[in-house]
Write a protein that holds these residues in place. Structure first.
Motif, PDB file in Angstrom:
ATOM      1  N   LEU A 181       4.355  10.967  58.249  1.00 26.54           N
ATOM      2  CA  LEU A 181       5.045   9.684  58.181  1.00 26.54           C
ATOM      3  C   LEU A 181       5.848   9.468  59.453  1.00 26.54           C
ATOM      4  CD1 LEU A 181       6.398   9.972  54.519  1.00 26.54           C
ATOM      5  CD2 LEU A 181       4.342   8.762  55.272  1.00 26.54           C
ATOM      6  N   ALA A 182       5.855   8.235  59.933  1.00 29.36           N
ATOM      7  CA  ALA A 182       6.642   7.870  61.109  1.00 29.36           C
ATOM      8  C   ALA A 182       7.953   7.245  60.642  1.00 29.36           C
ATOM      9  CB  ALA A 182       5.868   6.889  61.984  1.00 29.36           C
ATOM     10  N   PHE A 183       9.059   7.697  61.215  1.00 26.90           N
ATOM     11  CA  PHE A 183      10.380   7.207  60.835  1.00 26.90           C
ATOM     12  C   PHE A 183      11.165   6.758  62.064  1.00 26.90           C
ATOM     13  CE2 PHE A 183       9.588   9.183  56.810  1.00 26.90           C
ATOM     14  CZ  PHE A 183      10.472   8.601  55.907  1.00 26.90           C
ATOM     15  N   LEU A 202      10.220  18.151  60.858  1.00 21.94           N
ATOM     16  CA  LEU A 202      10.453  16.909  61.597  1.00 21.94           C
ATOM     17  C   LEU A 202      10.061  17.131  63.046  1.00 21.94           C
ATOM     18  CD1 LEU A 202      13.467  14.533  61.310  1.00 21.94           C
ATOM     19  CD2 LEU A 202      12.779  15.363  63.560  1.00 21.94           C
ATOM     20  N   LEU A 203       9.236  16.240  63.575  1.00 26.38           N
ATOM     21  CA  LEU A 203       8.723  16.348  64.938  1.00 26.38           C
ATOM     22  C   LEU A 203       9.337  15.236  65.777  1.00 26.38           C
ATOM     23  CD1 LEU A 203       6.683  17.882  66.739  1.00 26.38           C
ATOM     24  CD2 LEU A 203       4.950  16.239  66.003  1.00 26.38           C
ATOM     25  N   ILE A 206       8.228  12.017  63.690  1.00 26.69           N
ATOM     26  CA  ILE A 206       7.149  12.240  62.734  1.00 26.69           C
ATOM     27  C   ILE A 206       7.587  13.318  61.743  1.00 26.69           C
ATOM     28  CG2 ILE A 206       4.797  13.132  62.436  1.00 26.69           C
ATOM     29  CD1 ILE A 206       4.827  10.344  63.519  1.00 26.69           C
ATOM     30  N   ARG A 207       7.325  13.062  60.442  1.00 21.16           N
ATOM     31  CA  ARG A 207       7.708  14.016  59.409  1.00 21.16           C
ATOM     32  C   ARG A 207       6.483  14.361  58.562  1.00 21.16           C
ATOM     33  NH1 ARG A 207      13.582  11.316  57.659  1.00 21.16           N
ATOM     34  NH2 ARG A 207      14.134  10.714  59.816  1.00 21.16           N
ATOM     35  N   GLY A 209       3.845  21.202  66.806  1.00 22.69           N
ATOM     36  CA  GLY A 209       3.156  19.947  67.060  1.00 22.69           C
ATOM     37  C   GLY A 209       3.753  19.219  68.246  1.00 22.69           C
ATOM     38  N   HIS A 210       3.239  18.025  68.504  1.00 22.91           N
ATOM     39  CA  HIS A 210       3.709  17.255  69.637  1.00 22.91           C
ATOM     40  C   HIS A 210       3.375  15.784  69.423  1.00 22.91           C
ATOM     41  CE1 HIS A 210       3.875  15.753  73.866  1.00 22.91           C
ATOM     42  NE2 HIS A 210       4.876  16.627  73.938  1.00 22.91           N
ATOM     43  N   ILE A 211       4.280  14.908  69.833  1.00 21.45           N
ATOM     44  CA  ILE A 211       4.017  13.467  69.847  1.00 21.45           C
ATOM     45  C   ILE A 211       3.549  13.122  71.255  1.00 21.45           C
ATOM     46  CG2 ILE A 211       5.026  11.171  69.608  1.00 21.45           C
ATOM     47  CD1 ILE A 211       7.055  12.360  67.669  1.00 21.45           C
TER      48      ILE A 211
END
Length: 276
Positions: free
Chosen positions: A31-33, A88-89, A80-81, A4-6
């Motif tokens: 989820l965003a952490f 974990l991204l 991002i998880r 994936g990618h942010i």
């Protein structure tokens, strides 16, 4: 394998994609952490034509989720998880962008319906706060009905109690610590200077104040004008304030005096920076 990618991170939302060649992730929750603090969440459900053309799953691999960040949070540390897994991204390359390049996005920070609903579900705001801020975001104005008990207080004490109610709503609107100035005996001509003052003090936040008076007054509001849409025929909607009504007003709504209205004085509750 999961990949994936942010693609984009701001103080109000995160966008990107996540996919696996072994099982579909459409509908999966991400989820965003920041460190170990969850600051937002949503599902993988957006179609990405570019990724479909590249053979990444069926193309429904994108996400766009609201986040609610504190002023001291560093967006570069956000990750991002995938819920229910150890995946974990992290952001691959990040840099600070000029304020003006993301100004409009920052001005929506925590104030769009998705963000408000998320904060309500997490218990960060109450239902009345959610409703008030949602209307303020959509229309640019919200009338808050005050408790009947305030009517029995002497004027000075009554004004102080209304100020406390205004401060509670304005602090949630600002999403940062603030102080509140009570400015009394103002007239309509004071609104334009207040707008410029707030733009200088809180440049990334819509310029919102509270209005109240012991006697009822009214202002015309161009509902939705604060959202920067195309200018149209002037059609102000009258919004009352005073007595048992506190008006939260976005000063970008081009407030005006209703036809035939006088120039009665009012009290403005104005956010300001807390003293060091």
């Amino acid at each position: 394998m999961i990949q994936g990618h942010i693609d984009f991170v701001s103080r109000s939302r995160v966008e990107g994609w996540i996919s696996s060649p072994h099982w579909p992730l459409r509908g999966a929750r991400v989820l965003a952490f920041l460190d170990e603090t969850c600051v937002g969440g949503g599902v993988v459900d957006l179609f990405r034509q570019d990724l479909a053309d590249a053979g990444v799953g069926d193309g429904f691999v994108g996400f766009r989720i609201p986040v609610a960040l504190e002023p001291w949070h560093d967006t570069r540390l956000l990750d991002i998880r995938l819920e229910g897994s150890a995946f974990l991204l992290k952001q691959r390359r990040v840099c600070l962008a000029p304020r003006e390049s993301v100004g409009e996005d920052r001005r929506r920070q925590g104030r769009d319906p998705e963000s408000l609903s998320w904060m309500l579900a997490r218990g960060w705001i109450t239902q009345p706060q959610h409703d008030a801020l949602r209307l303020l975001s959509l229309l640019g104005a919200h009338t808050q009905l005050l408790p009947p008990a305030l009517s029995h207080l002497e004027p000075r004490r009554r004004c102080d109690e209304v100020a406390m109610i205004a401060a509670g709503l304005l602090e949630v609107h600002l999403l940062q610590p603030m102080a509140l100035e009570i400015r009394e005996d103002l007239g309509f001509e004071a609104l334009a200077p207040l707008r410029e003052e707030l733009r200088e003090t809180f440049p990334a936040v819509p310029p919102v104040i509270g209005l109240w008076a012991t006697r009822r007054g009214a202002l015309g509001v161009e509902e939705g004008a604060h959202q920067g849409g195309p200018a149209g025929a002037s059609n102000p909607i009258e919004h009352g304030f005073g007595d048992r009504e506190l008006l939260l007003l976005n000063l970008d709504t081009q407030p005006s005096l209703p036809r035939g209205a006088g120039t009665d004085r009012f009290t403005a509750f104005v956010p300001c920076r807390p003293e060091a």
